[in-house]
Design a protein around this motif. Structure first.
Motif, PDB file in Angstrom:
ATOM      1  N   LEU A   2      -4.159  -1.432  -2.436  1.00 47.10           N
ATOM      2  CA  LEU A   2      -4.189  -2.286  -1.224  1.00 47.10           C
ATOM      3  C   LEU A   2      -3.417  -1.984  -0.060  1.00 47.10           C
ATOM      4  O   LEU A   2      -3.501  -2.211   0.930  1.00 47.10           O
ATOM      5  CB  LEU A   2      -4.264  -3.907  -1.674  1.00 47.10           C
ATOM      6  CG  LEU A   2      -5.453  -4.273  -2.452  1.00 47.10           C
ATOM      7  CD1 LEU A   2      -5.106  -5.654  -3.174  1.00 47.10           C
ATOM      8  CD2 LEU A   2      -6.876  -4.191  -1.964  1.00 47.10           C
ATOM      9  N   TRP A   3      -1.983  -1.615  -0.626  1.00 46.93           N
ATOM     10  CA  TRP A   3      -1.024  -1.046   0.529  1.00 46.93           C
ATOM     11  C   TRP A   3      -1.010   0.272   0.687  1.00 46.93           C
ATOM     12  O   TRP A   3      -0.515   0.512   1.690  1.00 46.93           O
ATOM     13  CB  TRP A   3       0.327  -1.461  -0.414  1.00 46.93           C
ATOM     14  CG  TRP A   3       0.424  -2.778  -0.735  1.00 46.93           C
ATOM     15  CD1 TRP A   3       0.391  -3.521  -2.117  1.00 46.93           C
ATOM     16  CD2 TRP A   3       0.487  -3.960   0.062  1.00 46.93           C
ATOM     17  NE1 TRP A   3       0.367  -4.951  -2.039  1.00 46.93           N
ATOM     18  CE2 TRP A   3       0.575  -5.228  -0.656  1.00 46.93           C
ATOM     19  CE3 TRP A   3       0.535  -3.886   1.272  1.00 46.93           C
ATOM     20  CZ2 TRP A   3       0.760  -6.494  -0.081  1.00 46.93           C
ATOM     21  CZ3 TRP A   3       0.845  -5.148   2.051  1.00 46.93           C
ATOM     22  CH2 TRP A   3       0.810  -6.779   1.327  1.00 46.93           C
ATOM     23  N   TRP A   4      -1.865   1.131   0.008  1.00 51.95           N
ATOM     24  CA  TRP A   4      -1.905   2.436   0.474  1.00 51.95           C
ATOM     25  C   TRP A   4      -2.920   2.789   1.614  1.00 51.95           C
ATOM     26  O   TRP A   4      -3.281   3.606   2.528  1.00 51.95           O
ATOM     27  CB  TRP A   4      -2.146   3.186  -0.641  1.00 51.95           C
ATOM     28  CG  TRP A   4      -1.128   3.620  -1.358  1.00 51.95           C
ATOM     29  CD1 TRP A   4      -0.493   3.217  -2.399  1.00 51.95           C
ATOM     30  CD2 TRP A   4      -0.230   4.527  -1.157  1.00 51.95           C
ATOM     31  NE1 TRP A   4       0.646   3.764  -2.727  1.00 51.95           N
ATOM     32  CE2 TRP A   4       1.064   4.822  -1.577  1.00 51.95           C
ATOM     33  CE3 TRP A   4       0.041   5.658   0.125  1.00 51.95           C
ATOM     34  CZ2 TRP A   4       2.102   5.596  -1.633  1.00 51.95           C
ATOM     35  CZ3 TRP A   4       1.176   6.418   0.208  1.00 51.95           C
ATOM     36  CH2 TRP A   4       2.245   6.330  -0.686  1.00 51.95           C
ATOM     37  N   TYR A   5      -4.142   1.642   1.694  1.00 50.46           N
ATOM     38  CA  TYR A   5      -5.157   1.865   2.657  1.00 50.46           C
ATOM     39  C   TYR A   5      -4.545   1.957   4.215  1.00 50.46           C
ATOM     40  O   TYR A   5      -4.776   2.723   4.825  1.00 50.46           O
ATOM     41  CB  TYR A   5      -6.117   0.725   2.555  1.00 50.46           C
ATOM     42  CG  TYR A   5      -6.838   0.654   1.271  1.00 50.46           C
ATOM     43  CD1 TYR A   5      -7.606   1.932   0.925  1.00 50.46           C
ATOM     44  CD2 TYR A   5      -7.084  -0.533   0.332  1.00 50.46           C
ATOM     45  CE1 TYR A   5      -8.312   2.191  -0.158  1.00 50.46           C
ATOM     46  CE2 TYR A   5      -7.829  -0.062  -0.818  1.00 50.46           C
ATOM     47  CZ  TYR A   5      -8.624   1.055  -1.156  1.00 50.46           C
ATOM     48  OH  TYR A   5      -9.040   1.141  -2.182  1.00 50.46           O
ATOM     49  N   PRO A   6      -3.595   1.023   4.429  1.00 43.32           N
ATOM     50  CA  PRO A   6      -3.029   1.023   5.665  1.00 43.32           C
ATOM     51  C   PRO A   6      -2.401   2.377   6.287  1.00 43.32           C
ATOM     52  O   PRO A   6      -2.193   2.683   7.262  1.00 43.32           O
ATOM     53  CB  PRO A   6      -2.066  -0.091   5.939  1.00 43.32           C
ATOM     54  CG  PRO A   6      -2.109  -1.063   4.830  1.00 43.32           C
ATOM     55  CD  PRO A   6      -3.011  -0.235   3.594  1.00 43.32           C
ATOM     56  N   TRP A  24     -10.161  -1.407   7.347  1.00 48.64           N
ATOM     57  CA  TRP A  24      -9.318  -2.048   6.452  1.00 48.64           C
ATOM     58  C   TRP A  24     -10.162  -2.962   5.686  1.00 48.64           C
ATOM     59  O   TRP A  24      -9.695  -3.010   4.405  1.00 48.64           O
ATOM     60  CB  TRP A  24      -8.149  -2.592   7.108  1.00 48.64           C
ATOM     61  CG  TRP A  24      -6.737  -2.800   6.477  1.00 48.64           C
ATOM     62  CD1 TRP A  24      -6.770  -2.958   5.115  1.00 48.64           C
ATOM     63  CD2 TRP A  24      -5.768  -3.111   6.978  1.00 48.64           C
ATOM     64  NE1 TRP A  24      -5.415  -3.359   4.730  1.00 48.64           N
ATOM     65  CE2 TRP A  24      -4.685  -3.348   5.917  1.00 48.64           C
ATOM     66  CE3 TRP A  24      -5.247  -3.083   8.322  1.00 48.64           C
ATOM     67  CZ2 TRP A  24      -3.502  -3.537   5.978  1.00 48.64           C
ATOM     68  CZ3 TRP A  24      -3.500  -3.083   8.427  1.00 48.64           C
ATOM     69  CH2 TRP A  24      -2.835  -3.580   7.360  1.00 48.64           C
ATOM     70  N   ALA A  25     -10.647  -3.705   6.195  1.00 47.60           N
ATOM     71  CA  ALA A  25     -11.742  -4.748   5.700  1.00 47.60           C
ATOM     72  C   ALA A  25     -12.655  -4.180   4.541  1.00 47.60           C
ATOM     73  O   ALA A  25     -12.689  -4.426   3.341  1.00 47.60           O
ATOM     74  CB  ALA A  25     -12.390  -5.512   6.465  1.00 47.60           C
ATOM     75  N   TRP A  26     -13.309  -3.152   4.820  1.00 50.67           N
ATOM     76  CA  TRP A  26     -14.318  -2.280   4.114  1.00 50.67           C
ATOM     77  C   TRP A  26     -13.547  -1.876   2.909  1.00 50.67           C
ATOM     78  O   TRP A  26     -13.825  -1.951   1.502  1.00 50.67           O
ATOM     79  CB  TRP A  26     -14.700  -1.091   4.706  1.00 50.67           C
ATOM     80  CG  TRP A  26     -15.452   0.058   3.858  1.00 50.67           C
ATOM     81  CD1 TRP A  26     -14.789   0.898   3.046  1.00 50.67           C
ATOM     82  CD2 TRP A  26     -16.870  -0.482   3.614  1.00 50.67           C
ATOM     83  NE1 TRP A  26     -15.708   1.498   2.237  1.00 50.67           N
ATOM     84  CE2 TRP A  26     -17.101   0.740   2.406  1.00 50.67           C
ATOM     85  CE3 TRP A  26     -17.963  -1.210   3.813  1.00 50.67           C
ATOM     86  CZ2 TRP A  26     -18.317   1.131   2.025  1.00 50.67           C
ATOM     87  CZ3 TRP A  26     -19.120  -1.128   2.947  1.00 50.67           C
ATOM     88  CH2 TRP A  26     -19.386   0.178   2.305  1.00 50.67           C
ATOM     89  N   VAL A  43      -3.384   3.188   9.924  1.00 43.73           N
ATOM     90  CA  VAL A  43      -2.740   2.960  10.767  1.00 43.73           C
ATOM     91  C   VAL A  43      -2.073   4.116  11.805  1.00 43.73           C
ATOM     92  O   VAL A  43      -2.385   3.890  12.989  1.00 43.73           O
ATOM     93  CB  VAL A  43      -1.523   1.861  10.545  1.00 43.73           C
ATOM     94  CG1 VAL A  43      -0.101   1.730  11.698  1.00 43.73           C
ATOM     95  CG2 VAL A  43      -1.969   0.588   9.929  1.00 43.73           C
ATOM     96  N   PRO A  44      -1.780   5.145  11.267  1.00 49.06           N
ATOM     97  CA  PRO A  44      -1.228   6.227  11.910  1.00 49.06           C
ATOM     98  C   PRO A  44      -2.308   6.865  12.761  1.00 49.06           C
ATOM     99  O   PRO A  44      -2.442   7.086  13.915  1.00 49.06           O
ATOM    100  CB  PRO A  44      -0.922   7.081  10.936  1.00 49.06           C
ATOM    101  CG  PRO A  44      -0.487   6.647   9.736  1.00 49.06           C
ATOM    102  CD  PRO A  44      -1.428   5.396   9.629  1.00 49.06           C
TER     103      PRO A  44
END
Length: 125
Positions: free
Chosen positions: A101-105, A63-65, A109-110
Motif C-alpha cells: 500500500l505504501w509502495w504504490y505511491p 492509486w485507487a485501483w 507520484v513521480p
C-alpha cells in the motif's frame, strides 16, 4: 502510453530475472520494485484510457485501483485465478501485503509530478 506500460513491465520482469531468475520471487527488491512498477503501469494505463485527464485525477484513479486490487487479494479470489492464469497473476496479484500500500505511491507520484510539470511547460493551444 502503451509503450510506457510495456517498458515498466519489461523493467519489472528484468529485475526479477536478473536477481532471482524466476517470476515467482520473494526478495524485497523484486517485490517492492514490482509493486512500484505495477503502479506506474496503472498510471499510464489510466492515461491511455482517458488521455485528457489531469495528472492528479489520473494519479488518484491509479492509486485507487492499486489499493482496490491489493484489498481484493484478501478474498483469496486472485490467488485462485493466479493458479490458472499468468495474466491474472500479473494484474490481480496473489496475496495481500500491507507494505505494498505504501509502495504504490512510489510508482505513481513521480510520474504525476513529471506529467504536471510537462503540461505546464507546453504552450497553450
Amino acid at each position: 502510453m502503451l509503450a510506457a506500460a510495456a517498458g515498466f513491465l519489461a523493467v519489472a520482469l528484468a529485475i526479477r530475472a536478473a536477481s532471482a531468475g524466476a517470476l515467482e520471487s520473494t526478495g524485497r527488491l523484486e517485490q517492492y520494485s514490482g509493486t512500484a512498477l505495477y503502479a506506474s503501469m496503472t498510471y499510464v494505463g489510466v492515461l491511455a484510457v482517458w488521455p485528457r485527464r489531469s495528472p492528479w485525477v489520473a494519479a488518484t484513479v491509479a492509486w485507487a485501483w492499486c489499493w482496490a486490487m491489493e484489498c481484493f487479494q484478501l478474498t483469496g479470489i486472485p490467488a485462485e485465478l493466479a493458479t490458472r492464469s499468468l495474466l491474472a497473476r500479473l494484474v490481480l496479484g496473489i496475496r495481500f501485503d500491507p507494505v505494498d500500500l505504501w509502495w504504490y505511491p512510489v510508482g505513481i507520484v513521480p510520474l504525476a509530478v513529471a506529467h504536471a510539470w510537462l503540461r505546464r511547460r507546453r504552450p497553450a493551444p
